[in-house]
Design a protein around this motif. Structure first.
Motif, mmCIF file in Angstrom:
data_model
loop_
_atom_site.group_PDB
_atom_site.id
_atom_site.type_symbol
_atom_site.label_atom_id
_atom_site.label_comp_id
_atom_site.label_asym_id
_atom_site.label_seq_id
_atom_site.Cartn_x
_atom_site.Cartn_y
_atom_site.Cartn_z
ATOM 1 N N GLY A 114 30.051 45.699 32.816
ATOM 2 C CA GLY A 114 29.449 45.291 31.559
ATOM 3 C C GLY A 114 28.834 46.449 30.804
ATOM 4 O O GLY A 114 28.409 46.298 29.656
ATOM 5 N N ALA A 115 28.796 47.624 31.448
ATOM 6 C CA ALA A 115 28.188 48.795 30.802
ATOM 7 C C ALA A 115 28.957 49.217 29.562
ATOM 8 O O ALA A 115 28.371 49.707 28.584
ATOM 9 N N ILE A 116 30.277 49.036 29.566
ATOM 10 C CA ILE A 116 31.104 49.457 28.436
ATOM 11 C C ILE A 116 31.941 48.291 27.929
ATOM 12 O O ILE A 116 32.350 47.416 28.700
ATOM 13 N N LYS A 117 32.193 48.291 26.632
ATOM 14 C CA LYS A 117 33.054 47.268 26.023
ATOM 15 C C LYS A 117 34.397 47.846 25.590
ATOM 16 O O LYS A 117 35.344 47.105 25.352
ATOM 17 N N HIS A 175 33.666 55.100 28.244
ATOM 18 C CA HIS A 175 33.521 55.650 29.595
ATOM 19 C C HIS A 175 33.515 57.176 29.562
ATOM 20 O O HIS A 175 32.720 57.820 30.254
ATOM 21 N N LEU A 176 34.403 57.749 28.761
ATOM 22 C CA LEU A 176 34.509 59.208 28.691
ATOM 23 C C LEU A 176 33.243 59.831 28.123
ATOM 24 O O LEU A 176 32.851 60.934 28.517
ATOM 25 N N GLU A 177 32.592 59.131 27.202
ATOM 26 C CA GLU A 177 31.350 59.642 26.624
ATOM 27 C C GLU A 177 30.178 59.516 27.592
ATOM 28 O O GLU A 177 29.222 60.287 27.527
ATOM 29 N N LEU A 178 30.271 58.540 28.506
ATOM 30 C CA LEU A 178 29.189 58.334 29.475
ATOM 31 C C LEU A 178 29.320 59.225 30.705
ATOM 32 O O LEU A 178 28.336 59.477 31.400
ATOM 33 N N LEU A 179 30.521 59.698 30.983
ATOM 34 C CA LEU A 179 30.774 60.456 32.211
ATOM 35 C C LEU A 179 29.835 61.652 32.418
ATOM 36 O O LEU A 179 29.348 61.855 33.533
ATOM 37 N N PRO A 180 29.572 62.473 31.383
ATOM 38 C CA PRO A 180 28.661 63.601 31.615
ATOM 39 C C PRO A 180 27.284 63.157 32.113
ATOM 40 O O PRO A 180 26.703 63.801 33.001
ATOM 41 N N THR A 181 26.770 62.056 31.572
ATOM 42 C CA THR A 181 25.469 61.540 32.005
ATOM 43 C C THR A 181 25.532 61.070 33.446
ATOM 44 O O THR A 181 24.652 61.380 34.270
ATOM 45 N N TRP A 218 19.386 65.458 48.411
ATOM 46 C CA TRP A 218 19.763 65.278 49.820
ATOM 47 C C TRP A 218 20.351 66.553 50.427
ATOM 48 O O TRP A 218 20.903 66.524 51.527
ATOM 49 N N GLY A 219 20.271 67.654 49.697
ATOM 50 C CA GLY A 219 20.826 68.903 50.209
ATOM 51 C C GLY A 219 22.343 68.913 50.157
ATOM 52 O O GLY A 219 23.000 69.459 51.051
ATOM 53 N N ILE A 220 22.894 68.317 49.085
ATOM 54 C CA ILE A 220 24.345 68.238 48.927
ATOM 55 C C ILE A 220 24.723 68.842 47.574
ATOM 56 O O ILE A 220 24.213 68.425 46.533
ATOM 57 N N LYS A 221 25.610 69.810 47.593
ATOM 58 C CA LYS A 221 26.101 70.453 46.384
ATOM 59 C C LYS A 221 27.347 69.709 45.914
ATOM 60 O O LYS A 221 28.272 69.480 46.689
ATOM 61 N N THR A 222 27.391 69.303 44.643
ATOM 62 C CA THR A 222 28.582 68.632 44.121
ATOM 63 C C THR A 222 29.395 69.611 43.292
ATOM 64 O O THR A 222 28.845 70.389 42.501
ATOM 65 N N ILE A 223 30.721 69.556 43.458
ATOM 66 C CA ILE A 223 31.602 70.540 42.805
ATOM 67 C C ILE A 223 32.793 69.850 42.145
ATOM 68 O O ILE A 223 33.942 70.232 42.363
ATOM 69 N N GLY A 224 32.525 68.837 41.336
ATOM 70 C CA GLY A 224 33.621 68.102 40.712
ATOM 71 C C GLY A 224 33.939 66.867 41.522
ATOM 72 O O GLY A 224 33.112 66.372 42.288
ATOM 73 N N GLY A 225 35.134 66.339 41.345
ATOM 74 C CA GLY A 225 35.503 65.142 42.076
ATOM 75 C C GLY A 225 36.632 64.402 41.390
ATOM 76 O O GLY A 225 37.372 64.972 40.576
ATOM 77 N N VAL A 226 36.744 63.116 41.697
ATOM 78 C CA VAL A 226 37.834 62.277 41.192
ATOM 79 C C VAL A 226 37.269 61.253 40.213
ATOM 80 O O VAL A 226 36.433 60.422 40.586
ATOM 81 N N VAL A 227 37.710 61.314 38.970
ATOM 82 C CA VAL A 227 37.322 60.321 37.966
ATOM 83 C C VAL A 227 38.270 59.133 38.100
ATOM 84 O O VAL A 227 39.480 59.269 37.902
ATOM 85 N N ARG A 272 21.768 56.158 26.911
ATOM 86 C CA ARG A 272 22.965 56.861 26.427
ATOM 87 C C ARG A 272 23.973 55.865 25.856
ATOM 88 O O ARG A 272 24.619 56.161 24.830
ATOM 89 N N ILE A 273 24.084 54.680 26.462
ATOM 90 C CA ILE A 273 24.998 53.644 25.955
ATOM 91 C C ILE A 273 24.570 53.234 24.542
ATOM 92 O O ILE A 273 25.407 53.094 23.645
#
Length: 342
Positions: free
Chosen positions: A113-116, A121-127, A139-148, A337-338
């Motif tokens: 329900g966050a997006i209509k 979705h693409l505009e919300l992704l950076p947030t 938690w001592g975890i480095k994030t380096i990208g991922g799968v959209v 942001r929405i």
């Protein structure tokens, strides 16, 4: 005698040089263990393998990622934050909604329900990404990208025609989360959580009359065999899966190897981001469902979508409040942001 001695010394020196070179090369090579809870057949697993291949190429074989699919390392998904924090595995594919025990606020990052519109979705992704970077970092975890994840259509699949909230008020609806139960309850609709593996039987035996499901992939669970009608409601608020590196591992890597990991992770993020919203994919999937005998009705009205979103936001805020101050802060950050986007 002198020639023999010289030859012996030369062979010995050559051997020492070879041993030194081999040892140096061996010392330069590094293999990281990567936990992936998804089955190898899932698209996410394919992108993890692609990430590993990129790292291998970019490092000239010096840095390798050994991927263990389907939890084959024996690690439990709910324990993954603690596992990475302690450095018990080097890397993992992280899906925030699995960690409600240790980090309930992560379940408040994104909700149905966050997006209509899919493009939102693409505009919300950076947030969303910034929040994960920050929260996993705690938690001592480095994030380096991922799968959209792809933004699939979400629809209501029923045995009898229904394409309005009013029409499903007298139906029993299958959903996949407690947030959705709360959302539909606020709309006067009876909903219950039924696992995907039990959904087919529940529809076949009349336990439920309709299923709220990802229409784009409905064929993969044979929904067309137990429901004849479908109506589009909204786009899927798809949570991205992040590449997480234990901080202990990260600090032990050379700067070159860190840069390679970040470059490879970013390439996979950008590639999957570009693929995530695809109207042609959705249109082809609809045509395929129609060829299987599914009647696709007119979508739910704009008025119904607005009512659904309002109820979803109320249920989302309640979910966030149960996660405490961090959960509410995340809810306010994303919904703020929405509102800016709309």
């Amino acid at each position: 005698m002198r020639k023999t001695l010289s030859r012996t010394l030369m062979i010995g020196a050559t051997s020492l040089v070879a041993t030194f070179v081999a040892t140096s090369l061996s010392a330069a090579e590094r293999t990281l263990k990567f936990h992936n809870g998804y089955a190898e057949s899932r698209p996410e697993a394919g992108f993890v393998d692609e990430f590993a291949a990129l790292v291998d190429v970019k490092s000239g074989g010096e840095l390798k990622i050994d991927v263990y699919h389907a939890g084959s390392l024996g690690l439990k998904e709910p324990d993954m934050l603690r596992t990475l924090q302690r450095g018990l595995v080097d890397m993992a594919l992280l899906y925030g909604e699995y960690y409600t025990r240790d980090a309930p606020e992560l379940s408040a990052v994104y909700a149905q329900g966050a997006i209509k519109e899919a493009e939102e979705h693409l505009e919300l992704l950076p947030t969303v990404r910034e929040i994960y970077v920050r929260e996993y970092g705690d938690w001592g975890i480095k994030t380096i990208g991922g799968v959209v994840s792809p933004v699939f259509d979400v629809g209501v699949h029923c045995k009898e025609p229904a394409n309005s909230l009013e029409e499903i008020k007298d139906r029993k609806l299958r959903v996949w989360s407690s947030h959705l139960v709360d959302t539909f309850t606020r709309l006067g609709i009876s909903a219950e959580v039924i696992p995907q593996n039990d959904m087919y039987m529940a529809l076949q035996t009349g336990v439920v009359d309709c299923a709220y499901y990802l229409s784009t992939v409905a064929e993969t669970v044979s929904l067309n065999e137990v429901t004849d009608y479908e109506a589009y409601l909204h786009p899927w608020a798809a949570v991205p899966a992040m590449f997480g590196v234990s901080q202990r591992t990260w600090e032990s890597l050379s700067e070159d190897h860190r840069n390679i990991l970040e470059e490879a992770g970013e390439e996979i993020w950008e590639k999957t981001r570009e693929m995530s919203v695809d109207q042609q994919r959705e249109a082809e999937a609809r045509e395929n469902r129609e060829s299987l005998g599914v009647t696709i009705l007119e979508p739910f009205s704009e008025e119904d979508v607005v009512r659904f979103q309002e109820a979803a936001f109320e249920a989302w805020e309640k979910l966030a409040s149960r996660a405490g101050e961090d959960g509410l802060a995340i809810f306010e950050e994303v919904t703020g942001r929405i509102r800016e986007i709309n």
